[in-house]
Design an enzyme around this catalytic site. Structure first.
Site, mmCIF file in Angstrom:
data_model
loop_
_atom_site.group_PDB
_atom_site.id
_atom_site.type_symbol
_atom_site.label_atom_id
_atom_site.label_comp_id
_atom_site.label_asym_id
_atom_site.label_seq_id
_atom_site.Cartn_x
_atom_site.Cartn_y
_atom_site.Cartn_z
ATOM 1 N N CYS A 1 2.801 -6.676 -16.858
ATOM 2 C CA CYS A 1 3.181 -7.465 -15.676
ATOM 3 C C CYS A 1 4.431 -6.850 -15.048
ATOM 4 O O CYS A 1 5.467 -6.747 -15.703
ATOM 5 C CB CYS A 1 3.453 -8.914 -16.057
ATOM 6 S SG CYS A 1 4.149 -9.823 -14.652
ATOM 7 N N SER B 1 0.866 -1.169 0.000
ATOM 8 C CA SER B 1 0.000 0.000 0.000
ATOM 9 C C SER B 1 0.903 1.219 0.000
ATOM 10 O O SER B 1 2.129 1.074 -0.090
ATOM 11 C CB SER B 1 -0.878 -0.052 1.251
ATOM 12 O OG SER B 1 -1.879 0.927 1.191
ATOM 13 N N CYS C 1 -2.848 -9.161 -14.475
ATOM 14 C CA CYS C 1 -3.136 -9.968 -15.670
ATOM 15 C C CYS C 1 -4.562 -10.496 -15.643
ATOM 16 O O CYS C 1 -5.225 -10.583 -16.679
ATOM 17 C CB CYS C 1 -2.135 -11.108 -15.805
ATOM 18 S SG CYS C 1 -1.957 -12.106 -14.316
ATOM 19 N N THR D 1 -7.859 2.030 3.072
ATOM 20 C CA THR D 1 -7.652 1.246 4.291
ATOM 21 C C THR D 1 -8.751 1.530 5.307
ATOM 22 O O THR D 1 -9.314 0.596 5.892
ATOM 23 C CB THR D 1 -6.276 1.573 4.897
ATOM 24 O OG1 THR D 1 -5.287 1.377 3.884
ATOM 25 C CG2 THR D 1 -5.965 0.684 6.069
ATOM 26 N N ARG E 1 0.738 -4.024 -6.802
ATOM 27 C CA ARG E 1 -0.587 -4.545 -6.435
ATOM 28 C C ARG E 1 -1.639 -3.736 -7.189
ATOM 29 O O ARG E 1 -1.470 -2.516 -7.379
ATOM 30 C CB ARG E 1 -0.794 -4.362 -4.916
ATOM 31 C CG ARG E 1 -2.084 -4.903 -4.356
ATOM 32 C CD ARG E 1 -2.015 -6.411 -4.190
ATOM 33 N NE ARG E 1 -3.188 -6.923 -3.480
ATOM 34 C CZ ARG E 1 -4.275 -7.406 -4.089
ATOM 35 N NH1 ARG E 1 -4.362 -7.424 -5.400
ATOM 36 N NH2 ARG E 1 -5.283 -7.876 -3.379
ATOM 37 N N CYS F 1 -0.038 -9.348 -7.985
ATOM 38 C CA CYS F 1 -0.695 -8.030 -8.095
ATOM 39 C C CYS F 1 -2.080 -8.149 -8.701
ATOM 40 O O CYS F 1 -2.907 -7.280 -8.529
ATOM 41 C CB CYS F 1 0.176 -7.062 -8.898
ATOM 42 S SG CYS F 1 0.205 -7.375 -10.667
ATOM 43 N N CYS G 1 5.816 -14.257 -9.858
ATOM 44 C CA CYS G 1 4.563 -13.498 -9.690
ATOM 45 C C CYS G 1 4.478 -12.850 -8.302
ATOM 46 O O CYS G 1 4.638 -13.523 -7.287
ATOM 47 C CB CYS G 1 3.390 -14.448 -9.902
ATOM 48 S SG CYS G 1 1.797 -13.709 -9.553
HETATM 49 C C1 LIG Z 1 0.004 1.133 -4.472
HETATM 50 C C2 LIG Z 1 -1.127 1.335 -3.498
HETATM 51 C C3 LIG Z 1 -1.136 2.463 -2.694
HETATM 52 C C4 LIG Z 1 -2.178 2.650 -1.777
HETATM 53 N N1 LIG Z 1 -2.107 3.726 -0.949
HETATM 54 C C5 LIG Z 1 -3.016 3.838 0.039
HETATM 55 C C6 LIG Z 1 -2.872 4.844 1.026
HETATM 56 O O1 LIG Z 1 -1.915 5.617 1.009
HETATM 57 N N2 LIG Z 1 -3.823 4.929 2.001
HETATM 58 C C7 LIG Z 1 -4.873 4.054 2.050
HETATM 59 O O2 LIG Z 1 -5.709 4.167 2.958
HETATM 60 N N3 LIG Z 1 -5.030 3.089 1.125
HETATM 61 C C8 LIG Z 1 -4.122 2.950 0.130
HETATM 62 N N4 LIG Z 1 -4.249 1.928 -0.777
HETATM 63 C C9 LIG Z 1 -5.424 1.031 -0.710
HETATM 64 C C10 LIG Z 1 -5.292 0.060 0.474
HETATM 65 O O3 LIG Z 1 -4.036 -0.557 0.448
HETATM 66 C C11 LIG Z 1 -6.399 -0.980 0.378
HETATM 67 O O4 LIG Z 1 -7.635 -0.327 0.271
HETATM 68 C C12 LIG Z 1 -6.409 -1.901 1.595
HETATM 69 O O5 LIG Z 1 -5.171 -2.536 1.747
HETATM 70 C C13 LIG Z 1 -7.521 -2.933 1.444
HETATM 71 O O6 LIG Z 1 -7.496 -3.799 2.545
HETATM 72 P P1 LIG Z 1 -8.076 -5.286 2.401
HETATM 73 O O7 LIG Z 1 -7.889 -5.924 3.713
HETATM 74 O O8 LIG Z 1 -9.435 -5.241 1.844
HETATM 75 O O9 LIG Z 1 -7.166 -5.993 1.290
HETATM 76 P P2 LIG Z 1 -5.592 -6.240 1.224
HETATM 77 O O10 LIG Z 1 -4.853 -5.187 1.957
HETATM 78 O O11 LIG Z 1 -5.269 -6.437 -0.217
HETATM 79 O O12 LIG Z 1 -5.371 -7.607 2.009
HETATM 80 C C14 LIG Z 1 -5.856 -8.818 1.504
HETATM 81 C C15 LIG Z 1 -5.094 -9.939 2.196
HETATM 82 O O13 LIG Z 1 -5.738 -11.174 1.877
HETATM 83 C C16 LIG Z 1 -4.777 -12.129 1.495
HETATM 84 N N5 LIG Z 1 -5.445 -13.070 0.584
HETATM 85 C C17 LIG Z 1 -5.952 -12.805 -0.638
HETATM 86 N N6 LIG Z 1 -6.521 -13.888 -1.162
HETATM 87 C C18 LIG Z 1 -6.369 -14.874 -0.253
HETATM 88 C C19 LIG Z 1 -6.766 -16.246 -0.241
HETATM 89 N N7 LIG Z 1 -7.467 -16.791 -1.230
HETATM 90 N N8 LIG Z 1 -6.418 -16.990 0.848
HETATM 91 C C20 LIG Z 1 -5.732 -16.433 1.887
HETATM 92 N N9 LIG Z 1 -5.346 -15.141 1.908
HETATM 93 C C21 LIG Z 1 -5.678 -14.372 0.855
HETATM 94 C C22 LIG Z 1 -3.683 -11.314 0.840
HETATM 95 O O14 LIG Z 1 -2.455 -12.013 0.835
HETATM 96 C C23 LIG Z 1 -3.658 -10.067 1.725
HETATM 97 O O15 LIG Z 1 -2.799 -10.228 2.819
HETATM 98 C C24 LIG Z 1 -3.241 1.714 -1.707
HETATM 99 C C25 LIG Z 1 -3.226 0.577 -2.521
HETATM 100 C C26 LIG Z 1 -2.175 0.371 -3.402
HETATM 101 C C27 LIG Z 1 -2.151 -0.873 -4.240
HETATM 102 S S1 SF4 Z 2 -0.533 -11.265 -10.900
HETATM 103 FE FE1 SF4 Z 2 -0.160 -11.368 -13.106
HETATM 104 S S2 SF4 Z 2 0.560 -9.339 -13.665
HETATM 105 FE FE2 SF4 Z 2 0.759 -9.511 -11.424
HETATM 106 S S3 SF4 Z 2 2.828 -10.242 -11.073
HETATM 107 FE FE3 SF4 Z 2 1.529 -12.048 -11.166
HETATM 108 S S4 SF4 Z 2 1.626 -12.661 -13.305
HETATM 109 FE FE4 SF4 Z 2 2.370 -10.564 -13.244
#
Ligand SMILES: Cc1cc2nc3c(=O)[nH]c(=O)nc-3n(C[C@H](O)[C@H](O)[C@H](O)COP(=O)(O)OP(=O)(O)OC[C@H]3O[C@@H](n4cnc5c(N)ncnc54)[C@H](O)[C@@H]3O)c2cc1C
Ligand code: SF4
Length: 545
Positions: A489, A55, A519, A335, A299, A516, A513
């Site tokens: 990717c 994040s 794909c 978040t 991601r 993220c 991979c």
């Molecule tokens: C580059 C980037 C920058 C961001 N910046 C900000 C910011 O500055 N401030 C902010 O508030 N938000 C920010 N966000 C958004 C924020 O990160 C997300 O909204 C937040 O993390 C969502 O929380 P979540 O728990 O729903 O999902 P996630 O944080 O994605 O957590 C999901 C978890 O579930 C696990 N998981 C997934 N599938 C499975 C499975 N089948 N079995 C077991 N485990 C699994 C994953 O490994 C992961 O640990 C940003 C996002 C990105 C990508």
């Molecule tokens: S999820 Fe898909 S696009 Fe992301 S790193 Fe893995 S192969 Fe590449």
């Protein structure tokens, strides 16, 4: 193969939570606060909680204040208050400071490592009695009579040929009265649920962005703890949505990321290379001078907002957090909204369990609509689609009017016309983009980047990137788009080999991979299906990411 396997052992819980991100952990904690005796289990596919969390992160503590009001005394790792907001428009050589839009004011927020925040939330959950199983991917839905009754974790030790190896271990059935899916953006089981229960029948398609991030340690002279800087403009063209974030925090750390909307049109665009060349801008490079890159990752994130939120419940469970999609795009924050959705879902589950544990969770959606999450997303709902509609300058002008004059209460709602996989132009009608070569000091290539994400997968396992029709990789992706997956990717997983000899073939380096999910989203024919590899595989983002 499946019929040759021994039966799975089963464990029974009141609630199973899939995913140890902010939403899943907030849900588990709230449930235990309300029902200390409930049996709650949380599975996380990363090798530890936090290993797959990527994040920014600038954290708005609103949900955390509600969940654990004394988080400060309890040692939550929110150590760097945001003190200074800068919003810049870049040309190739210059930077112009723009007024910071109100959504981007970060007074009262904290710059954090979200991975570390999740590690801390996990200790809070465990203290309350939540059973957390890291290294276990939820690979399969368990369904009985149309109701989801839990999940099965993936088998370990299945070889590439589909046969059990000597390390074979059967997955477990984790059965529950309610299952909360907190898999984050484009969750693999969430995708199945959305399809199975037609959860998207009455909303816009979800739209996404890819965020690519690096963590840097810089000399103290470059470091301004609390600085939050965002840019738009160069190096992207005016039809491509995106920009950068730079957060100075902790001990001389900078969190740098570049986000690009996945509705981009030019198949020659490489988000990774845009992210690298951005650092060469004179206004930007000074942040990194004399520093060293510590980590790398990527991601996808949701950008659809209110219009794209699916129905949230189905018999036996609910989607929470980014698995449904509550990111406030102008704020670049999801978040706090994800955590709040987990908390509201938990409150509904607690009521349902107290009433016998058989009814549906429709109240979760009703309560969430009455909460600040809905108000917040409603006020910004037209901002992101206005950029798709009017381009960069039109989008900025519209957003200023929507925000300052209409105060988010416009009597219209812009819609997302099509999903992101529909937007690519044919390669021959799009301008080619030449990217500079990396210098190994400020800019890097994909492989050295993946190396510092500490990504690791057991090599002898079935492919977790599945092509529904392998032939399309060449007949469509190569012939028409020149294989955009080789560019979007961020981990170099997709490679075209043999093109020079007139025999192009797609090679998939699945072990690189970083999970993220780009794909799974952007492939033009939706031919790539991301499924969970063996639990514990994938990146191992360190503390700080
Ligand atoms: C580059 C980037 C920058 C961001 N910046 C900000 C910011 O500055 N401030 C902010 O508030 N938000 C920010 N966000 C958004 C924020 O990160 C997300 O909204 C937040 O993390 C969502 O929380 P979540 O728990 O729903 O999902 P996630 O944080 O994605 O957590 C999901 C978890 O579930 C696990 N998981 C997934 N599938 C499975 C499975 N089948 N079995 C077991 N485990 C699994 C994953 O490994 C992961 O640990 C940003 C996002 C990105 C990508
Ligand atoms: S999820 Fe898909 S696009 Fe992301 S790193 Fe893995 S192969 Fe590449």
């Amino acid at each position: 193969m499946a019929e040759d396997l021994p039966p799975r052992e089963a464990m029974e819980f009141d609630v199973v939570v899939v995913g140890g991100g902010p939403s899943g952990l907030a849900a588990a904690i709230r449930l235990k606060q309300l029902m200390p005796d409930a049996a709650i289990c949380l599975v996380e596919k990363g090798s530890e909680v936090g290993a797959h969390i990527l994040s920014g992160a600038c954290l708005e503590p609103r949900a955390l204040n509600e969940l654990i009001p004394d988080w400060q005394e309890k040692g939550a790792p929110l150590d760097t208050p945001a003190t200074d907001d800068r919003f810049l428009f870049l040309t190739a050589t210059r930077a112009y400071r723009l007024p910071t839009p109100p959504q981007m004011h970060n007074h009262g927020n904290y710059i954090v490592s979200l991975g570390n925040v999740c590690r801390w939330l996990a200790t809070q959950a465990e203290e309350l009695g939540v059973e957390i199983y890291p290294g276990f991917a939820a690979a399969e839905l368990l369904e009985e009579d149309g109701r989801i009754v839990g999940i099965a974790t993936g088998d370990m030790g299945i070889g590439k040929d589909g046969q059990a190896t000597e390390t074979f271990q059967r997955g477990m059935e984790l059965r529950a009265r309610y299952t909360l899916f907190a898999e984050g953006c484009r969750g693999s089981l969430s995708k199945q649920l959305i399809h199975k229960f037609s959860l998207r029948d009455h909303c816009d398609p979800q739209t996404y962005a890819i965020g690519i991030k690096e963590l840097w340690e810089v000399p103290p002279a470059n470091h301004k703890p609390g600085l939050v800087e965002h840019t738009i403009g160069w190096p992207l063209d005016k039809g491509t949505y995106g920009g950068s974030f730079l957060y100075h925090f902790g001990n001389n750390l900078i969190s740098y990321g570049f986000v690009i909307g996945l509705d981009y049109r030019n198949p020659w665009l490489s988000p990774f290379d845009e992210m690298q060349r951005f650092k060469t801008h004179p206004e930007v490079r000074r942040h990194f001078e004399g520093g060293r890159r510590i980590s790398y990752g990527a991601r996808a994130l949701n950008e659809g907002g209110l219009q794209s939120i699916p129905r949230l419940t189905f018999p036996g469970g609910a989607l929470i957090g980014d698995a449904a999609g509550f990111v406030n795009v102008p704020k670049i924050k999801g978040t706090h909204t994800s955590m709040k959705s987990g908390m509201v879902a938990a409150e509904t589950v607690a009521e349902a369990l107290a009433a016998g544990g058989t009814q549906d969770l429709a109240n979760y959606e009703t309560k969430l609509r009455e909460s600040w999450v809905w108000d917040e997303l409603s006020l910004v709902r037209n901002v992101r689609p206005s950029f798709a509609k009017f381009g960069l300058w039109g989008g900025l002008a519209y957003s200023a009017i929507d925000t300052y004059l209409l105060r988010g209460k416009a009597p219209w709602t812009f819609h997302h016309a099509h999903p992101d996989n529909d937007s690519l132009l044919d390669a021959q009608s799009a301008p080619r983009i030449e990217y500079p070569r990396p210098d190994g000091v400020l800019t890097f290539d994909r492989l050295s980047s993946v190396f510092i994400s500490n990504t690791n997968h057991e090599e002898n396992q079935p492919a977790h990137l599945q092509l529904a029709d392998p032939g399309l990789a060449i007949s469509l992706n190569w012939q028409r788009f020149r294989s955009p997956e080789a560019r979007y990717c961020p981990a170099g997983v997709y490679e075209i080999v043999g093109a020079d000899e007139g025999d192009p073939r797609l090679q998939i380096n699945a072990q690189n991979c970083v999970h993220c999910k780009t794909c799974d989203i952007k492939d033009p024919a939706q031919n790539i299906n991301w499924v969970t590899p063996e639990g514990g595989g994938g990146p191992n983002y360190p503390g700080g990411m």
